[in-house]
Design an enzyme around this catalytic site. Structure first.
Site, PDB file in Angstrom:
ATOM      1  N   ASP A 366       0.865  -1.349   0.004  1.00 38.19           N
ATOM      2  CA  ASP A 366      -0.039  -0.115   0.096  1.00 38.19           C
ATOM      3  C   ASP A 366       0.861   1.302  -0.037  1.00 38.19           C
ATOM      4  OD1 ASP A 366      -2.641   1.268   0.543  1.00 38.19           O
ATOM      5  OD2 ASP A 366      -1.621   2.032   2.310  1.00 38.19           O
ATOM      6  N   GLU A 403       1.641  -0.045  -5.075  1.00 36.23           N
ATOM      7  CA  GLU A 403       0.944   0.837  -5.388  1.00 36.23           C
ATOM      8  C   GLU A 403       1.845   2.071  -5.709  1.00 36.23           C
ATOM      9  OE1 GLU A 403      -3.198   2.702  -3.717  1.00 36.23           O
ATOM     10  OE2 GLU A 403      -1.818   2.385  -2.235  1.00 36.23           O
TER      11      GLU A 403
END
Length: 722
Positions: A366, A403
């Protein structure tokens, strides 16, 4: 509880003996490595890093749920302290006991130090954490919070029968990833599982995943987080941390996804899930959040890193050179100091643990761009933690997915450090959304995205598998909602509809929200099939979001982070409806066809090769053969031919695709090749089961033309003439 062992110890740990104290739990100096609580036959070794602490106290609880510790052990600054590591061996300590720390040192926020000996702290390396007594507010303000603190749990991780299981190592080029939430997948009463909302509940639905055909599940953060944190109340509902993107423990499965109240069983239940998925041929990818922690900013709770060594673990800033506050590159209050040697070690140790001890197959990071920031906060050309993950022997065959952006504006798609890191390709998402919506002038970019985004990756010797192709993710509209809403509808979040992204590149097909207009509903279903088809004919690695395969809707809410309720839960009654089963069938057959024609998705860029039928590996067209219309600003159509150039091709693996995102039907020419006939296998404008058919049901195309309905896609497969 049974009495604790009191037999004398005959050997020392790490060669650092210390005279025993007391009779029930005897203390020895212990070893500085490994970090965390390590179980042996005679007791447990504890090791905690803190460069700036002046005193460390270990609290031991017979049970992690007990109000008071059974022993309070003040570590000796000479005998229990090696360089920056505090350590102690407790003879007689055992699996299942609770433990925590109090850490003292300077309380000088302006210098980055926030030590508070009244706060009870969990171990960053704990394999389980118990939140049964936890009150978040008590950790945010001064005062002793012993009776309302989290507790770490001593876990013996060696007692498990893996039955020969190992990570599956499915090639990236043959992967189809299914992003899902462990709890929401089965938490609804409609799921009918014995253990809803848990790792074991997921096991009960593995036949569904097998039917769909995905090769990997990507689990929204399944590591320990604070699910008790009530963010606000709205319309009588408590809104909580549902997604789990605020990690509490980096080595512990999330307790709320476990059936047993016995913390010692949590690792077993997670392993049971992994083993069962592997037996079904499905990999397990974990969504991990190393960019920030759940301690938030200077007003947030103190329960771990902040109280152990704040200046080591976080990026700090302030006025006139002070370090009182937290850099917030993440939008979550703080930023973890990933490229400090100690932060890097924790990340590597955590990843190795999940691979070696828990058999997971990969990780999605993330806000991964945070991992590229140095200790000053600036992006680094060669960030140590990213390259350490890239080159680590233990992690070498694990999937690593970034990401490639963060909340502070660092955007690294196509530029993320490292070589084998795959990236969530946000440019793929935006281009395909716009094309299917009907925006003109996108065909050149769409062509690049479908063929593996060579403009993003090939320039520094990366490959199509570096691109994770997705159209939706957990944050944003569902695939169906992209076809049903022009605007976000986030009122249920209690933030005045001000949260969530405003530009969704969506089109409601003529009516905002649900409608009984059958023409619109048919168009929406066709648009979903168009999205699905493009994704499965694209080079790169497709990722679909759980529920998109049956047109799951969130009512236009594009930021459902706080809803542990029906907005996010799977409705298995809907899944079993005829309409949903038709869509699931379409997705399943699409995935089956993609995996069958793996030569086209081998993970290499097209090289201009031609097969024995004189078909090149790719050739572009528009409605007219060999005229794609790259320079037409109004173009909404694109066609292409994929030639199977493998040496053993038999004429059945060539593909021709015609995409018409214009609103009216268009007559497409079809290229002709001597010795081959074309057969229709997909037409998204047709009703099930004609929309996608098996080999023996394919329809022969008897001339060189095909009328492609407006807003639809047609796929042809070749066969050798007989």
């Amino acid at each position: 509880m049974t009495s604790l062992a009191t037999a004398p110890i005959t050997t020392t740990l790490g060669g650092y003996p210390l005279e025993p104290t007391g009779t029930a739990l005897r203390r020895w100096s212990g070893s500085s490595h490994p970090f965390g609580a390590s179980v042996t036959e005679s007791g447990v070794n504890f090791a905690l890093y803190s460069a700036n602490a002046t005193a460390v106290t270990l609290l031991l609880f017979n049970s992690p749920e007990d109000a008071d510790p059974v022993r309070v052990i003040e570590l000796d600054s000479q005998k229990n302290h090696s360089f920056n590591i505090w350590h102690v061996f407790i003879e007689g300590a055992r699996h299942g006991m609770g433990y925590a720390y109090r850490v003292d040192g300077p309380h000088e926020p302006w210098n980055g130090h926030r030590f508070d000996p009244e706060k009870v702290l969990i171990d960053p390396y704990a394999k389980a954490n118990n939140l049964s007594r936890w009150k978040r507010g008590d950790a945010c303000f001064p005062g002793d919070n012993l009776h309302t603190s989290m507790r770490s749990v001593i876990i013996d991780i060696d007692d498990y029968d893996w039955e020969g299981d190992r990570p599956l190592q499915t090639p990236m080029a043959q992967s189809v990833i299914y992003e899902m939430h462990v709890g929401g997948f089965t938490k609804s009463p409609t799921s009918g599982v014995k253990n809803p909302g848990t790792f074991l509940g997921l096991i009960e639905k593995i036949p569904y995943l097998k039917q769909l055909g995905v090769t990997a599940v990507e689990l929204l953060p399944p590591l320990c987080f604070d699910h008790t944190d009530v963010l606000r109340e709205h319309d009588g509902k408590k809104l909580v941390n549902y997604w789990g993107y605020s990690t509490v423990g980096y080595f512990a499965p999330h307790q709320a996804y476990c059936v047993s109240n016995n913390d010692g069983q949590h690792i077993k239940e997670f392993r049971d899930m992994v083993k069962a998925l592997h037996k079904a041929g499905i990999e397990v990818i974990l969504d991990v959040v190393f960019n920030h922690t759940d301690e938030g900013n200077h007003q947030g709770p103190t329960f771990c890193f902040k109280g152990i060594d704040n200046s080591t673990y976080y990026y700090l800033t302030g006025v006139d050179g002070s370090r009182e506050f937290y850099y917030d590159y993440t939008g979550c209050g703080n930023t973890f100091n990933c490229n400090h040697p100690v932060g890097e070690k924790l990340i590597l140790d955590s990843l190795r643990f999940w691979v070696e001890e828990m058999h997971v197959d990969g990780f999605r990071f993330d806000e991964g761009s945070v991992l590229s920031r140095g200790e000053s906060g600036a992006p680094m050309e060669h960030p140590p933690v990213i390259w350490a993950i890239e080159l680590d022997d233990v992690l070498a065959k694990s999937k690593v997915i970034a990401e490639a952006w963060d909340a502070a504006g660092l955007y690294q798609i196509g530029y993320f450090p490292g070589a084998r890191w795959a990236e969530w390709n946000g440019k793929y998402r935006d281009a395909i959304r716009g094309f299917v919506k009907g925006d003109p002038g996108l065909i050149s970019e769409v062509a690049s995205r479908i063929t593996g985004s060579s403009d993003l990756y090939q320039w520094h010797r990366e490959e199509p598998v570096n691109s994770i192709n997705f159209i939706t993710a957990h944050d944003g509209f569902t695939l169906y909602d992209l076809t049903a809403y022009n605007e976000k509808h986030n009122w249920a979040n209690g933030e005045g509809n001000n949260d969530g992204i405003n530009d969704n590149v969506s089109w409601n097909c003529g009516v905002e929200g649900e409608t009984e207009d059958q023409w619109i509903n048919d168009l929406r279903a066709r648009q979903v099939k168009n999205f699905a088809t493009i994704m499965m004919i694209s080079m790169g690695v497709p990722m679909i979001v759980a529920g998109d395969e049956f047109k799951r809707s969130q009512g236009g809410n594009n930021n459902t982070y706080c809803h542990d309720n029906e907005i996010n839960w799977f409705n298995w009654d809907k899944i079993n409806s005829p309409d949903s089963q038709e869509m699931i069938r379409f997705w399943s057959k699409l995935i089956e066809k993609r995996l069958k024609f793996k030569n086209h998705f081998s993970g290499r860029y097209f090289a201009g090769k031609t097969n024995r039928f004189n078909i090149s590996d790719i050739h572009w067209h528009g409605p007219v053969v060999n005229q794609p219309g790259w320079n037409d600003p109004q173009a909404r159509c694109l066609a292409f031919t994929l030639g199977d150039t493998a040496d053993d091709t038999d004429g059945t693996n060539n593909i021709h695709v015609m995409m018409n995102m214009y609103w009216d039907a268009i007559d497409f020419e079809i290229p002709q090749f001597e010795g081959l006939n074309w057969y229709r296998t997909i037409d998204t404008s047709l009703r099930s089961p004609e929309d996608i058919v098996d080999y023996d049901q394919q329809v022969k195309i008897n001339d060189g033309r095909y009328v492609v309905t407006g807003r639809s896609i047609v796929v042809l497969f070749s066969r050798e003439t007989t």
